[in-house]
Design a protein around this motif. Structure first.
Motif, PDB file in Angstrom:
ATOM      1  N   LYS A 245       0.816  -1.212   0.000  1.00  0.00           N
ATOM      2  CA  LYS A 245       0.000   0.000   0.000  1.00  0.00           C
ATOM      3  C   LYS A 245       0.851   1.263   0.000  1.00  0.00           C
ATOM      4  O   LYS A 245       0.320   2.363  -0.142  1.00  0.00           O
ATOM      5  N   SER A 246       2.162   1.110   0.177  1.00  0.00           N
ATOM      6  CA  SER A 246       3.067   2.261   0.203  1.00  0.00           C
ATOM      7  C   SER A 246       4.124   2.169  -0.895  1.00  0.00           C
ATOM      8  O   SER A 246       5.211   2.737  -0.759  1.00  0.00           O
ATOM      9  N   SER A 247       3.842   1.471  -1.964  1.00  0.00           N
ATOM     10  CA  SER A 247       4.813   1.342  -3.048  1.00  0.00           C
ATOM     11  C   SER A 247       5.249   2.712  -3.554  1.00  0.00           C
ATOM     12  O   SER A 247       4.416   3.583  -3.803  1.00  0.00           O
ATOM     13  N   ILE A 248       6.566   2.893  -3.687  1.00  0.00           N
ATOM     14  CA  ILE A 248       7.102   4.171  -4.159  1.00  0.00           C
ATOM     15  C   ILE A 248       6.957   4.217  -5.679  1.00  0.00           C
ATOM     16  O   ILE A 248       7.576   3.441  -6.397  1.00  0.00           O
ATOM     17  N   SER A 249       6.162   5.139  -6.164  1.00  0.00           N
ATOM     18  CA  SER A 249       5.856   5.212  -7.594  1.00  0.00           C
ATOM     19  C   SER A 249       6.860   6.045  -8.370  1.00  0.00           C
ATOM     20  O   SER A 249       7.003   5.863  -9.581  1.00  0.00           O
ATOM     21  N   CYS A 250       7.553   6.974  -7.698  1.00  0.00           N
ATOM     22  CA  CYS A 250       8.471   7.853  -8.424  1.00  0.00           C
ATOM     23  C   CYS A 250       9.549   8.365  -7.468  1.00  0.00           C
ATOM     24  O   CYS A 250       9.273   8.611  -6.285  1.00  0.00           O
ATOM     25  N   VAL A 251      10.769   8.521  -7.988  1.00  0.00           N
ATOM     26  CA  VAL A 251      11.897   9.075  -7.228  1.00  0.00           C
ATOM     27  C   VAL A 251      12.552  10.135  -8.097  1.00  0.00           C
ATOM     28  O   VAL A 251      12.902   9.869  -9.248  1.00  0.00           O
ATOM     29  N   LYS A 252      12.711  11.354  -7.559  1.00  0.00           N
ATOM     30  CA  LYS A 252      13.290  12.458  -8.314  1.00  0.00           C
ATOM     31  C   LYS A 252      14.268  13.234  -7.432  1.00  0.00           C
ATOM     32  O   LYS A 252      13.969  13.526  -6.268  1.00  0.00           O
ATOM     33  N   LEU A 253      15.416  13.588  -8.014  1.00  0.00           N
ATOM     34  CA  LEU A 253      16.361  14.469  -7.341  1.00  0.00           C
ATOM     35  C   LEU A 253      15.995  15.917  -7.629  1.00  0.00           C
ATOM     36  O   LEU A 253      15.499  16.245  -8.717  1.00  0.00           O
ATOM     37  N   ASP A 254      16.260  16.796  -6.673  1.00  0.00           N
ATOM     38  CA  ASP A 254      16.047  18.221  -6.870  1.00  0.00           C
ATOM     39  C   ASP A 254      17.005  18.691  -7.965  1.00  0.00           C
ATOM     40  O   ASP A 254      18.221  18.510  -7.852  1.00  0.00           O
ATOM     41  N   PRO A 255      16.511  19.305  -9.049  1.00  0.00           N
ATOM     42  CA  PRO A 255      17.404  19.697 -10.150  1.00  0.00           C
ATOM     43  C   PRO A 255      18.398  20.787  -9.771  1.00  0.00           C
ATOM     44  O   PRO A 255      19.447  20.909 -10.416  1.00  0.00           O
ATOM     45  N   MET A 256      18.105  21.582  -8.747  1.00  0.00           N
ATOM     46  CA  MET A 256      19.006  22.650  -8.332  1.00  0.00           C
ATOM     47  C   MET A 256      19.832  22.295  -7.110  1.00  0.00           C
ATOM     48  O   MET A 256      20.802  22.980  -6.789  1.00  0.00           O
ATOM     49  N   ALA A 265       4.453   7.976  -3.215  1.00  0.00           N
ATOM     50  CA  ALA A 265       4.075   6.590  -2.915  1.00  0.00           C
ATOM     51  C   ALA A 265       2.568   6.436  -2.928  1.00  0.00           C
ATOM     52  O   ALA A 265       1.808   7.414  -2.949  1.00  0.00           O
ATOM     53  N   TYR A 266       2.146   5.163  -2.899  1.00  0.00           N
ATOM     54  CA  TYR A 266       0.724   4.848  -2.913  1.00  0.00           C
ATOM     55  C   TYR A 266       0.050   5.123  -1.569  1.00  0.00           C
ATOM     56  O   TYR A 266      -1.164   4.886  -1.436  1.00  0.00           O
ATOM     57  N   ASP A 267       0.802   5.581  -0.569  1.00  0.00           N
ATOM     58  CA  ASP A 267       0.162   6.010   0.671  1.00  0.00           C
ATOM     59  C   ASP A 267      -0.384   7.425   0.546  1.00  0.00           C
ATOM     60  O   ASP A 267      -0.747   8.044   1.542  1.00  0.00           O
ATOM     61  N   CYS A 268      -0.420   7.938  -0.707  1.00  0.00           N
ATOM     62  CA  CYS A 268      -0.998   9.255  -1.036  1.00  0.00           C
ATOM     63  C   CYS A 268      -0.173  10.408  -0.479  1.00  0.00           C
ATOM     64  O   CYS A 268      -0.719  11.468  -0.161  1.00  0.00           O
ATOM     65  N   THR A 269       1.137  10.230  -0.347  1.00  0.00           N
ATOM     66  CA  THR A 269       2.003  11.288   0.159  1.00  0.00           C
ATOM     67  C   THR A 269       3.226  11.446  -0.740  1.00  0.00           C
ATOM     68  O   THR A 269       3.606  10.528  -1.476  1.00  0.00           O
TER      69      THR A 269
END
Length: 562
Positions: A245-256, A265-269
């Motif tokens: 229920k908490s699968s991480i859907s996306c990971v992004k580094l801050d471009p700056m 994540a799928y925990d809606c956060t």
């Protein structure tokens, strides 16, 4: 009553019997009319089942209830005051037990809910005893700013061919390493390889393949021989509960600022982990809508978020999360969203409604000017407040968007659209902000190349047709991570992208659709490399991984032998 035929048969039997008895043929009588005998008991035992019977579990009988008077707990001669005191004490003990039981049940419920508070590394690493050096590792990561370039096409076909040939030569020499990695994003640090991954249980994995693996001795003081997996890896439980229920859907580094990383994540956060402070902070949440993807503008100050109900959110990271605006752009899930890295006004969406669309954010944002900002409820003045999904003052519904797109005022809001034969699982801008690659369940990769002059015009693009198509098996099924064609974020090389192959290989294509390399190692890889990513500045670095978390790093063989 017997029938006439039965009566006739009985008469025939009696007559034949009488005739045989007159002839003194008793044995023949018995043969004609057999005497009913009791069947003999069979000596054979029934066939027993070949399965081993489960031994009967021995259950210990609990204590039987006994009268309190017989246990001498109650004094038969106690006075009314003593009896009242005893009953009050028993009532107090029962109330205490009930309170403790309710508290334990509440703690169990809390343990299954998403965590919205700030979390430090000690809380994230509560169950990892081998991560004491992680704070120093994260703090040593340099602060790197992502560079983007809008380069023109090559001056000649010969020059482009030379560049592609050089790129192919570099990529074909990549070999699989003998390391363990869970990967989704490659850090731009050139001094060391640092790879992040998001897994299906809400964990953010960190892997340093070049770091020497610690040798741990057993009880006898012996050190186990080095296995095939090296480096160091850490796991941070950023999202909760620790289930699918908490699968991480996306990971992004801050471009700056590459010392900050965002995870949805799928925990809606959505949470941000700072390497400097070691604090994981929630920056966005929805009521009950799954977050499928996110992307940041080149300045790192704004974020665009897609959800499973066909909406996209715009969040200004300099403001409170309650200021987020939702635009209903589709009636089905938008699984991927991408912000143009050189022209941040253009937004790319890929949806399950089989469409790829390019939006002009400047036009789209005018729809939110008439919305009133959400205000905190009177009961909790000054506290952070997020208006629920669907509320009028922070959402532009689908009818308003469709009416605006078809109106004269909204001309140019939807700059381009292309319908696929089946759902579009992903679509991304290339590092130059001109090319697009899409992945679809119709087993086709499509490529677009948009002229710079088309962006400057105010109307729709002259043509939204892809210039090239690549047949590619994308039928991953239920248990395999969806294949996504990922551009290399390196702006200094010829545009190329990676994608997993169902034949257990990793395919690398140029921006023109030409196959540059097909990396495989049947002796070490026996699963589909569904997740891929590339180093932002080093060409000879590619990572891939399968659905179970077993991933590999591709690098030049001579470097791994050193």
């Amino acid at each position: 009553m017997p029938s006439a035929l039965e009566l006739q048969r009985q008469e025939n039997i009696a007559r034949n019997k009488q005739l045989l008895e007159q002839l003194k043929l008793k044995r023949a009588v018995d043969d004609v009319i057999p005497v009913k005998a009791k069947p003999a008991k069979s000596q054979a035992k029934p066939v027993q089942s070949s399965r081993n019977k489960r031994p009967r579990e021995e259950t210990t009988e609990g204590p039987r209830r006994k009268s309190a008077r017989l246990q001498h707990v109650i004094d038969p001669d106690e006075s009314p005051s003593q009896r009242k005191e005893r009953e009050a004490k028993l009532e107090e003990e029962r109330a205490k037990e009930a309170e403790e039981r309710l508290a334990a049940e509440e703690q169990a419920r809390i343990a299954k809910r998403p965590r919205h508070e700030d979390l430090d590394l000690q809380q994230l690493l509560a169950e990892d005893e081998e991560a004491e050096d992680l704070p120093s590792v994260l703090q040593s990561v340099p602060r790197i700013k992502r560079e983007v370039r809008d380069e023109d096409a090559m001056d000649s076909d010969d020059e482009e061919e030379n560049v592609v040939s050089e790129l192919r030569e570099k990529l074909e020499n990549l070999k699989v390493t003998e390391n363990r990695v869970y990967s989704a994003t490659y850090h731009p640090d050139v001094t060391k390889d640092l790879i992040f991954f998001g897994d299906k249980h809400g964990q953010l994995g960190i892997w340093l393949p070049k770091a020497p693996k610690e040798e741990v001795a057993d009880e006898d003081g012996d050190v186990a021989p080095a296995d095939q997996e090296g480096g160091k890896y850490y796991r941070l439980q950023c999202h909760w509960p620790a289930t699918s229920k908490s699968s991480i859907s996306c990971v992004k580094l801050d471009p700056m600022n590459s010392q900050s990383i965002y995870t949805s994540a799928y925990d809606c956060t959505i949470r941000r982990l700072s390497f400097e402070s070691g604090i994981s902070t929630e920056i966005f949440t929805t009521e009950d809508t799954l977050i499928s993807s996110l992307d940041l503008t080149p300045t790192g100050q704004e974020m665009w978020i897609s959800d499973s109900l066909g909406g996209v959110w715009h969040l200004d990271l300099r403001q409170d999360k309650s200021s987020a605006i939702r635009y209903a752009l589709s009636d089905q899930k938008i699984g991927c969203i991408s912000v143009n890295p050189t022209r941040s006004n253009f937004l790319l969406t890929a949806s399950n409604d089989r469409s790829l669309k390019i939006w002009d954010i400047r036009k789209l944002s005018t729809l939110s000017l008439d919305l009133t900002p959400p205000t905190p409820p009177p009961s909790s003045p000054g506290s952070p407040f997020l208006a629920p999904v669907g509320r009028v003052n922070n959402e532009v519904d689908a009818d308003v968007v469709n009416e605006f797109v078809q109106s004269t005022k909204g001309k140019g809001c939807l700059r381009g659209e292309w319908r696929h034969d089946k759902s579009v699982s992903s679509a991304y801008w290339d590092p130059r902000g001109r090319g697009i690659v899409s992945t679809s369940y119709d087993d086709t990769l499509r490529l677009w190349d948009i002229a710079p002059t088309s962006f400057e015009a105010s109307g729709s693009f002259p043509s939204s047709r892809p210039f090239h198509r690549i047949r590619h098996n994308c039928q991953t099924g239920k248990w395999l991570t969806i294949l996504r064609a990922q551009w290399s974020p390196n702006p200094d090389v010829y545009p190329h992208f990676t994608i997993g192959n169902m034949d257990h290989s990793l395919d690398i294509f140029s921006g023109k659709g030409e196959l540059l390399a097909r990396l495989s190692d049947p002796h070490r890889i026996s699963a589909v490399q569904a997740v891929t990513c590339s180093h932002p500045s080093i060409v000879e670095r590619v990572a891939s991984g399968n659905a179970s978390g077993r991933c590999v790093l591709w690098a030049p063989a001579d470097e791994e032998e050193e």
